[in-house]
Design an enzyme around this catalytic site. Sequence first.
Site, PDB file in Angstrom:
ATOM      1  N   ASN B  69      38.980  34.820  37.216  1.00  0.00           N
ATOM      2  CA  ASN B  69      39.153  36.013  36.083  1.00  0.00           C
ATOM      3  C   ASN B  69      40.574  35.990  35.373  1.00  0.00           C
ATOM      4  OD1 ASN B  69      40.896  38.627  35.882  1.00  0.00           O
ATOM      5  ND2 ASN B  69      40.529  38.207  38.133  1.00  0.00           N
ATOM      6  N   GLY B  72      43.824  39.794  32.343  1.00  0.00           N
ATOM      7  CA  GLY B  72      45.047  40.112  31.802  1.00  0.00           C
ATOM      8  C   GLY B  72      45.473  41.375  31.487  1.00  0.00           C
ATOM      9  N   LEU B  73      45.141  42.404  32.484  1.00  0.00           N
ATOM     10  CA  LEU B  73      45.432  43.567  32.568  1.00  0.00           C
ATOM     11  C   LEU B  73      45.067  44.363  31.328  1.00  0.00           C
ATOM     12  CD1 LEU B  73      49.219  43.536  34.056  1.00  0.00           C
ATOM     13  CD2 LEU B  73      46.943  44.119  35.253  1.00  0.00           C
ATOM     14  N   ASN B 128      51.372  46.984  41.452  1.00  0.00           N
ATOM     15  CA  ASN B 128      50.752  45.571  41.363  1.00  0.00           C
ATOM     16  C   ASN B 128      51.916  44.597  40.648  1.00  0.00           C
ATOM     17  OD1 ASN B 128      49.430  43.229  40.774  1.00  0.00           O
ATOM     18  ND2 ASN B 128      48.247  44.128  39.085  1.00  0.00           N
ATOM     19  N   CYS B 131      50.054  40.193  39.494  1.00  0.00           N
ATOM     20  CA  CYS B 131      48.936  39.929  38.643  1.00  0.00           C
ATOM     21  C   CYS B 131      49.499  38.324  37.899  1.00  0.00           C
ATOM     22  CB  CYS B 131      48.882  40.601  37.304  1.00  0.00           C
ATOM     23  SG  CYS B 131      47.491  40.207  36.204  1.00  0.00           S
ATOM     24  N   THR B 202      44.716  38.120  43.435  1.00  0.00           N
ATOM     25  CA  THR B 202      43.860  36.744  43.200  1.00  0.00           C
ATOM     26  C   THR B 202      44.683  35.517  43.585  1.00  0.00           C
ATOM     27  OG1 THR B 202      44.137  36.930  40.959  1.00  0.00           O
ATOM     28  CG2 THR B 202      42.301  37.790  41.881  1.00  0.00           C
ATOM     29  N   GLY B 253      37.929  38.965  49.288  1.00  0.00           N
ATOM     30  CA  GLY B 253      36.324  38.496  49.723  1.00  0.00           C
ATOM     31  C   GLY B 253      35.380  39.320  50.465  1.00  0.00           C
TER      32      GLY B 253
HETATM   33  C1  LIG Z   1      37.911  41.135  37.081  1.00  0.00           C
HETATM   34  C2  LIG Z   1      39.051  41.509  37.930  1.00  0.00           C
HETATM   35  C3  LIG Z   1      40.059  42.236  37.654  1.00  0.00           C
HETATM   36  C4  LIG Z   1      41.300  42.603  38.446  1.00  0.00           C
HETATM   37  N1  LIG Z   1      42.136  43.339  37.763  1.00  0.00           N
HETATM   38  C5  LIG Z   1      43.121  43.882  38.798  1.00  0.00           C
HETATM   39  C6  LIG Z   1      44.291  44.578  38.258  1.00  0.00           C
HETATM   40  O1  LIG Z   1      44.284  45.094  37.179  1.00  0.00           O
HETATM   41  N2  LIG Z   1      45.291  45.012  39.242  1.00  0.00           N
HETATM   42  C7  LIG Z   1      45.115  44.662  40.576  1.00  0.00           C
HETATM   43  O2  LIG Z   1      46.287  44.875  41.289  1.00  0.00           O
HETATM   44  N3  LIG Z   1      44.350  43.651  40.774  1.00  0.00           N
HETATM   45  C8  LIG Z   1      43.436  43.365  40.178  1.00  0.00           C
HETATM   46  N4  LIG Z   1      42.355  42.053  40.595  1.00  0.00           N
HETATM   47  C9  LIG Z   1      42.593  41.858  41.912  1.00  0.00           C
HETATM   48  C10 LIG Z   1      41.624  42.493  42.699  1.00  0.00           C
HETATM   49  O3  LIG Z   1      41.973  44.045  42.923  1.00  0.00           O
HETATM   50  C11 LIG Z   1      41.582  41.875  44.337  1.00  0.00           C
HETATM   51  O4  LIG Z   1      43.050  41.960  44.738  1.00  0.00           O
HETATM   52  C12 LIG Z   1      41.132  40.490  44.258  1.00  0.00           C
HETATM   53  O5  LIG Z   1      40.123  40.178  43.461  1.00  0.00           O
HETATM   54  C13 LIG Z   1      40.848  40.160  45.598  1.00  0.00           C
HETATM   55  O6  LIG Z   1      39.833  40.590  46.253  1.00  0.00           O
HETATM   56  P1  LIG Z   1      38.237  40.465  46.129  1.00  0.00           P
HETATM   57  O7  LIG Z   1      38.090  38.974  46.661  1.00  0.00           O
HETATM   58  O8  LIG Z   1      37.406  41.435  47.082  1.00  0.00           O
HETATM   59  O9  LIG Z   1      37.864  40.389  44.628  1.00  0.00           O
HETATM   60  C14 LIG Z   1      41.252  42.120  39.671  1.00  0.00           C
HETATM   61  C15 LIG Z   1      40.407  41.087  40.185  1.00  0.00           C
HETATM   62  C16 LIG Z   1      39.040  40.832  39.554  1.00  0.00           C
HETATM   63  C17 LIG Z   1      37.793  39.959  39.855  1.00  0.00           C
END
Ligand SMILES: Cc1cc2nc3c(=O)[nH]c(=O)nc-3n(C[C@H](O)[C@H](O)[C@H](O)COP(=O)(O)O)c2cc1C
Lengths: 249, 311
Positions: B69, B72-73, B128, B131, B202, B253
Site C-alpha cells: 500500500n 500516505g497517511l 508512528n 511510515c 510495513t 502478518g
Molecule cells: C492499507 C494500510 C494502511 C496502513 N496505515 C498505517 C498508518 O496509518 N499508521 C501506521 O502506523 N501503520 C499503518 N499501516 C501498517 C500496519 O499498521 C502494520 O504495521 C503493517 O501492515 C504490518 O502488519 P500486517 O502484516 O498485519 O498488515 C498500514 C498498513 C496498511 C496495509
Amino acid sequence: MIKAELTVKSNRQIADRTWEMILETPSGMTDDFRPGQFINIRIDGLYLRRPISICDWSDDTVTIVYKTVGRGTEAMSRIEAGAKIDVLLPLGNGYNTEAENVGERPVLIGGGAGVPLMYCLCRRLVSEGVVPAVVLGFRTAGEMFYIERFREMNIEVAVATEDGSYGVKGFVTDVMSDPGYTSFFACGPEGMLRAVDRAAKADIPGWFSFEERMGCGFGACMGCSCETKYGSKRICKDGPVLERGEIIW
Amino acid sequence: MVDMKISLCGVQLDNPVIPASGTFGYGREFAELYDINMLGTFSFKGTTGKRRFGNPTPRIAECREGLINSVGLQNPGVDSVIGEELPALAKVFSKPVMANVSGFSIEEYVSVALKLAAQKQVGWIELNISCPNVHNGGMVFGTDPKQAAEVVGAVRKALDSQKASGGSRPLIVKLSPNVTDLAEIAFACEDAGADGLTLINTLQGMRIDLKTGRPVIANRIGGFSGPAVMPVALRMVYQVYERVRIPIIGCGGVSSAEDVLEMMLAGATAVQVGSANLVNPYACRDIIEALPETMKKYGIETLSDITGGAH
Ligand SMILES: Cc1cc2nc3c(=O)[nH]c(=O)nc-3n(C[C@H](O)[C@H](O)[C@H](O)COP(=O)(O)O)c2cc1C
Ligand SMILES: Cc1cc2nc3c(=O)[nH]c(=O)nc-3n(C[C@H](O)[C@H](O)[C@H](O)COP(=O)(O)OP(=O)(O)OC[C@H]3O[C@@H](n4cnc5c(N)ncnc54)[C@H](O)[C@@H]3O)c2cc1C
Ligand code: FES
C-alpha cells in the site's frame, strides 16, 4: 455488507474473454441491492479480493459478468458449478434511481466490463416505467454480450466496436448523438468516462461508476480514495457511483 | 477457563488482539459488523496535524500472501478526529483506544500527541515514526537512532508536563523494519522514554505491471504487509526482546490464533493484526474466538505467561 459463502449455480463463457457467473443467495439477501453496487470475491491462492459489479439478481440468485484480464479473473473462470465462494456483498453506494431526477430519456452508456452494470440499471429503470436509451461499446464483435437481453426489454441499443466488426466503428461517444437525452449514466474505462463527460450536454445531470484498485472494498483502508469537489471520497464506500458535478477530472 | 488477559503499559486488556493502524479506520466500518468491544483495543488510522489526502492512486498492489500500500497517511487531521471521529467512536466502543500519531516535524508529533492524549477515550499514544509512504517524514525519524531518540524524548517530555492535568498517556513507539539494526533503534527509544514498542510497520516493496512495464503503485514504492512478512516481524520481535525491557506489540502478518501465540513466544506482550482485516473483515473476531481452543491445544492456561517463551 454481509460476508457469505455462496454456491456457484453456473459459470459459463458468454463471449470472448467474457464469463457470466450465477450465485445462489439465501432468501432476503438481495432485497436491498441497488444497481451500481458490487461484490468482492475471495479467490483461492490470491490475497486480495476482486471487485465485480452486480449485474442482475432475483430472490435467490445474483449474477455477475466478468472479463478475464489477469490471474484473478482467469482463476474465476475455472470455478465450477457447485463450488462455494466467499464474497462480501453488497458494497458501494449504487445508483439511487428513485431519488434522482433522470428525466424522460436517460441514456445508459457502457463500455466492455461496464456493460453488465448498465444491464442492471436498465432493468431497474424499465421496472420504474422509464425507457432509457442504451449505448454500448466493445473492442470487437466477438466480445459482445447481452445485446439481445436489452432488446428483449424493447430498448433501443446502439453499438460501437473499436474495430468496426459490428455497429459503428469507433467509441460510445460516436453513437450518443441524440440531443434529447435528459440525463446519463456511464460505466467503463476512465478514458471513456472522460470522453462521455465532454460529449454530453453541459446542462444535463450525469452519473459515473468508477474503478480503482482496492485493498478492502468496504471503506477501511483508504486504498481507493479520490479527490472530489466535496472532499475526498472512497470509491468503494462513498462510490463507486459519483455525480457529474463533483468530479475533478 | 483460560486466561487471555494481558497488561499493556499498566492498562489491562481482555485479550492481546489489537487491529493495527490503517486497517481499521476509526472503527466505524467494523462496528457495523460485530461488537468491537470484544477487541483488546484497536489502533486508529495514523493522524497528523492537518487533513491529508495522501498519495495518488493506484495505492494498492496484490502480492503473494500480502499487499503493498502507499496510502500516505490519508486522514482528516487531528481536530476532526477529536471533533467527529472520537465522539462517533464513543457510541460503539467503550474501551480505551490506541491513538496512532504521525507527523513531519518534531513539533507536529508533539502537538498531535498532546491533543490526543488529552482525550478521555485515548489509552495510549502510538508514535508512528515508521511510515514508508511519506517523504521527509515518518520513517526518517525511525531509521536513525539519534533522530528517533529526539522525537521520542520530545513527546515524552511534553506528555510528562501534562501529568498533573491528566493529559499524559503511555507512549508506544512504532518502528520501521527498513533498517539494518532495529535493536539499536529500539534501545534508543527505550532510553528516550518510550513505555512500549510496536514492531513492525510495513517493509518497503514494489510490483511492476508486465502489461505497461511500469510500477503498479503510482508512488512506485510502497509498504509490504500480510502473512508473507510474518517471519521477518517475528525475528525482529525476537531480537528486540533481548535488548529492551519495555513491552513489545508484535505486528506483521498475524492472521490466526496460532500466529498470535507465535508472536507472543517470540517476545510480544500483545499483538496487532493489520492486513488480515482487509481481506476478512471478521479476522480479529475470528482470532479472539479461536484463541481459547488454541491455547488449550498447546496446554496454555494463562496467555501472558508465554511472552518471550521461545528465548
Ligand atoms: C492499507 C494500510 C494502511 C496502513 N496505515 C498505517 C498508518 O496509518 N499508521 C501506521 O502506523 N501503520 C499503518 N499501516 C501498517 C500496519 O499498521 C502494520 O504495521 C503493517 O501492515 C504490518 O502488519 P500486517 O502484516 O498485519 O498488515 C498500514 C498498513 C496498511 C496495509
Ligand atoms: C467497483 C468495481 C466494479 C467492477 N465491476 C466489474 C465487472 O462487472 N466486470 C468486470 O469484468 N470487471 C469489473 N471490475 C474490474 C475487475 O475488478 C478487475 O478486472 C479485476 O479485479 C482484475 O483482477 P485480475 O486478478 O484478473 O487482474 P490483475 O491485473 O492480475 O489484478 C491485479 C490486482 O489489480 C486489481 N485490478 C486490476 N484491474 C482492476 C480494475 N480495472 N479495477 C479495480 N481493480 C483492478 C485486482 O483486483 C488485483 O488486486 C470492477 C472493478 C471495480 C473497482
Ligand atoms: S478499498 Fe479500502 S477503503 Fe476503499
